[in-house]
Motif scaffolding. Structure first.
Motif, PDB file in Angstrom:
ATOM      1  N   GLY A  28      -8.745 -14.611 -62.641  1.00 41.51           N
ATOM      2  CA  GLY A  28      -7.599 -15.794 -62.554  1.00 41.51           C
ATOM      3  C   GLY A  28      -7.225 -16.382 -64.042  1.00 41.51           C
ATOM      4  N   VAL A  29      -7.124 -15.225 -64.889  1.00 33.86           N
ATOM      5  CA  VAL A  29      -6.693 -15.901 -66.037  1.00 33.86           C
ATOM      6  C   VAL A  29      -5.066 -16.143 -66.042  1.00 33.86           C
ATOM      7  CG1 VAL A  29      -6.228 -15.276 -68.732  1.00 33.86           C
ATOM      8  CG2 VAL A  29      -8.528 -14.890 -67.611  1.00 33.86           C
ATOM      9  N   VAL A  30      -4.500 -15.307 -65.553  1.00 28.17           N
ATOM     10  CA  VAL A  30      -3.118 -15.183 -65.185  1.00 28.17           C
ATOM     11  C   VAL A  30      -2.902 -15.296 -63.818  1.00 28.17           C
ATOM     12  CG1 VAL A  30      -0.796 -14.040 -65.586  1.00 28.17           C
ATOM     13  CG2 VAL A  30      -2.549 -13.951 -67.342  1.00 28.17           C
ATOM     14  N   LYS A  31      -2.364 -16.385 -63.349  1.00 27.02           N
ATOM     15  CA  LYS A  31      -2.007 -16.573 -61.712  1.00 27.02           C
ATOM     16  C   LYS A  31      -0.656 -16.446 -61.460  1.00 27.02           C
ATOM     17  CE  LYS A  31      -5.847 -19.559 -60.834  1.00 27.02           C
ATOM     18  NZ  LYS A  31      -6.677 -19.090 -59.749  1.00 27.02           N
ATOM     19  N   SER A  32      -0.241 -15.175 -61.295  1.00 25.17           N
ATOM     20  CA  SER A  32       1.200 -14.746 -60.961  1.00 25.17           C
ATOM     21  C   SER A  32       1.186 -13.422 -60.439  1.00 25.17           C
ATOM     22  CB  SER A  32       2.138 -14.734 -62.192  1.00 25.17           C
ATOM     23  OG  SER A  32       1.704 -13.302 -62.720  1.00 25.17           O
ATOM     24  N   LYS A  33       2.452 -13.373 -59.390  1.00 27.47           N
ATOM     25  CA  LYS A  33       2.219 -11.956 -58.649  1.00 27.47           C
ATOM     26  C   LYS A  33       2.680 -10.917 -59.553  1.00 27.47           C
ATOM     27  CE  LYS A  33       3.756 -14.059 -54.295  1.00 27.47           C
ATOM     28  NZ  LYS A  33       4.705 -13.939 -53.179  1.00 27.47           N
ATOM     29  N   GLY A  34       3.136 -11.108 -60.642  1.00 22.85           N
ATOM     30  CA  GLY A  34       3.590 -10.074 -61.810  1.00 22.85           C
ATOM     31  C   GLY A  34       2.346  -9.216 -62.113  1.00 22.85           C
ATOM     32  N   VAL A  35       1.423  -9.805 -62.286  1.00 20.71           N
ATOM     33  CA  VAL A  35       0.350  -9.256 -62.926  1.00 20.71           C
ATOM     34  C   VAL A  35      -0.433  -8.008 -61.928  1.00 20.71           C
ATOM     35  CG1 VAL A  35      -2.265  -9.361 -63.723  1.00 20.71           C
ATOM     36  CG2 VAL A  35      -0.611 -10.740 -64.599  1.00 20.71           C
ATOM     37  N   HIS A  36      -0.342  -8.647 -60.643  1.00 19.98           N
ATOM     38  CA  HIS A  36      -0.670  -7.766 -59.374  1.00 19.98           C
ATOM     39  C   HIS A  36       0.080  -6.856 -59.103  1.00 19.98           C
ATOM     40  CE1 HIS A  36      -2.813  -7.852 -55.355  1.00 19.98           C
ATOM     41  NE2 HIS A  36      -2.996  -6.727 -55.890  1.00 19.98           N
ATOM     42  N   MET A  37       1.500  -6.978 -59.180  1.00 19.46           N
ATOM     43  CA  MET A  37       2.557  -5.927 -59.123  1.00 19.46           C
ATOM     44  C   MET A  37       2.426  -4.868 -60.356  1.00 19.46           C
ATOM     45  SD  MET A  37       3.576  -6.431 -56.255  1.00 19.46           S
ATOM     46  CE  MET A  37       4.988  -5.280 -56.221  1.00 19.46           C
ATOM     47  N   ALA A  38       2.133  -5.300 -61.561  1.00 21.48           N
ATOM     48  CA  ALA A  38       1.993  -4.276 -62.603  1.00 21.48           C
ATOM     49  C   ALA A  38       0.945  -3.628 -62.416  1.00 21.48           C
ATOM     50  CB  ALA A  38       2.019  -5.230 -63.887  1.00 21.48           C
ATOM     51  N   LEU A  39      -0.182  -4.006 -61.951  1.00 17.92           N
ATOM     52  CA  LEU A  39      -1.630  -3.310 -61.588  1.00 17.92           C
ATOM     53  C   LEU A  39      -1.134  -2.342 -60.568  1.00 17.92           C
ATOM     54  CD1 LEU A  39      -4.601  -2.809 -62.013  1.00 17.92           C
ATOM     55  CD2 LEU A  39      -4.945  -4.945 -60.400  1.00 17.92           C
ATOM     56  N   ARG A  40      -0.365  -2.690 -59.536  1.00 15.03           N
ATOM     57  CA  ARG A  40       0.085  -1.885 -58.495  1.00 15.03           C
ATOM     58  C   ARG A  40       0.819  -0.569 -59.193  1.00 15.03           C
ATOM     59  NH1 ARG A  40       1.017  -5.974 -53.764  1.00 15.03           N
ATOM     60  NH2 ARG A  40      -1.114  -6.332 -53.234  1.00 15.03           N
ATOM     61  N   LEU A  41       1.678  -0.882 -60.186  1.00 22.77           N
ATOM     62  CA  LEU A  41       2.310   0.192 -60.634  1.00 22.77           C
ATOM     63  C   LEU A  41       1.483   1.032 -61.512  1.00 22.77           C
ATOM     64  CD1 LEU A  41       4.907   1.662 -61.661  1.00 22.77           C
ATOM     65  CD2 LEU A  41       4.899  -0.189 -63.657  1.00 22.77           C
ATOM     66  N   PHE A  42       0.465   0.289 -62.207  1.00 21.82           N
ATOM     67  CA  PHE A  42      -0.502   1.313 -62.828  1.00 21.82           C
ATOM     68  C   PHE A  42      -1.491   2.190 -61.921  1.00 21.82           C
ATOM     69  CE2 PHE A  42       0.842  -0.859 -66.623  1.00 21.82           C
ATOM     70  CZ  PHE A  42       0.510   0.195 -67.657  1.00 21.82           C
ATOM     71  N   TYR A  43      -1.710   1.731 -60.665  1.00 23.87           N
ATOM     72  CA  TYR A  43      -2.223   2.406 -59.801  1.00 23.87           C
ATOM     73  C   TYR A  43      -1.568   3.660 -59.469  1.00 23.87           C
ATOM     74  CZ  TYR A  43      -4.998  -1.768 -57.855  1.00 23.87           C
ATOM     75  OH  TYR A  43      -5.672  -2.910 -57.632  1.00 23.87           O
ATOM     76  N   VAL A  44      -0.358   3.740 -59.260  1.00 24.30           N
ATOM     77  CA  VAL A  44       0.541   4.617 -59.031  1.00 24.30           C
ATOM     78  C   VAL A  44       0.529   5.839 -60.441  1.00 24.30           C
ATOM     79  CG1 VAL A  44       3.009   5.525 -58.686  1.00 24.30           C
ATOM     80  CG2 VAL A  44       1.864   3.530 -57.231  1.00 24.30           C
ATOM     81  N   LEU A  45       0.622   5.253 -61.239  1.00 22.15           N
ATOM     82  CA  LEU A  45       0.557   5.922 -62.606  1.00 22.15           C
ATOM     83  C   LEU A  45      -0.854   6.870 -62.783  1.00 22.15           C
ATOM     84  CD1 LEU A  45       2.477   3.431 -65.335  1.00 22.15           C
ATOM     85  CD2 LEU A  45       3.397   5.892 -64.033  1.00 22.15           C
ATOM     86  N   ILE A  46      -1.982   6.163 -62.549  1.00 22.00           N
ATOM     87  CA  ILE A  46      -3.393   6.487 -62.307  1.00 22.00           C
ATOM     88  C   ILE A  46      -3.340   7.678 -61.521  1.00 22.00           C
ATOM     89  CG2 ILE A  46      -5.728   6.057 -62.019  1.00 22.00           C
ATOM     90  CD1 ILE A  46      -5.161   3.233 -63.031  1.00 22.00           C
ATOM     91  N   ILE A  47      -2.968   7.735 -60.212  1.00 21.73           N
ATOM     92  CA  ILE A  47      -3.030   8.396 -59.303  1.00 21.73           C
ATOM     93  C   ILE A  47      -2.114   9.825 -59.714  1.00 21.73           C
ATOM     94  CG2 ILE A  47      -2.338   9.053 -56.902  1.00 21.73           C
ATOM     95  CD1 ILE A  47      -3.308   6.258 -56.250  1.00 21.73           C
ATOM     96  N   ILE A  48      -0.842   9.456 -60.252  1.00 28.20           N
ATOM     97  CA  ILE A  48      -0.158  10.479 -60.575  1.00 28.20           C
ATOM     98  C   ILE A  48      -0.408  11.501 -61.742  1.00 28.20           C
ATOM     99  CG2 ILE A  48       2.097  11.157 -61.767  1.00 28.20           C
ATOM    100  CD1 ILE A  48       3.328   9.114 -59.974  1.00 28.20           C
ATOM    101  N   SER A  49      -1.165  10.815 -62.796  1.00 30.59           N
ATOM    102  CA  SER A  49      -1.834  11.356 -63.964  1.00 30.59           C
ATOM    103  C   SER A  49      -3.098  12.271 -63.569  1.00 30.59           C
ATOM    104  CB  SER A  49      -1.960  10.495 -65.290  1.00 30.59           C
ATOM    105  OG  SER A  49      -2.771   9.400 -64.832  1.00 30.59           O
TER     106      SER A  49
END
Length: 125
Positions: A28-49
């Motif tokens: 809860g350090v950063v309470k924004s949807k942006g962090v969660h959306m960036a994390l979801r982008l990294f999920y995709v990058l993790i799965i692709i790599s």
């Protein structure tokens, strides 16, 4: 596609950044949807790599010694991403996350173990 499979640097970088974003969002350090959306982008990058490494190394360099280690690493990695998402979504809905934290730690340790055990990675085991 050689830049995805020649080394593990891209994959390791994506999951390290993904874990940092996850812990920032979960704490809860950063309470924004942006962090969660960036994390979801990294999920995709993790799965692709990870998928590219899996395809290159598990298909072409599977031996009797490695057996199903590549398959297990891939499965635990997907389960780990699932637990990360479940924790964040359930925290947002103010529901209990205790069991998911336990599974997160278990899958993280298993994923790291199998990742470090495979021939493409560091020689720790």
């Amino acid at each position: 596609m050689e830049f995805l499979t020649s080394t593990t640097h891209l994959h390791i970088t994506t999951w390290v950044i993904g874990l940092i974003l996850f812990f920032l969002a979960a704490a809860g350090v950063v309470k924004s949807k942006g962090v969660h959306m960036a994390l979801r982008l990294f999920y995709v990058l993790i799965i692709i790599s990870g998928g590219a490494l899996y395809y290159e190394w598990a298909i072409n360099f599977r031996t009797d010694e490695t057996g199903m280690d590549y398959d297990m690493k891939f499965m635990f990695g997907i389960l780990l991403i699932g637990m990360m998402e479940m924790i964040l979504v359930r925290q947002k809905k103010n529901k209990s996350t205790t069991i998911f934290w336990g599974l997160f730690v278990l899958f993280l340790l298993l994923t790291l173990f199998y990742g470090l055990k495979l021939p493409i990675n560091f020689d720790l085991f």
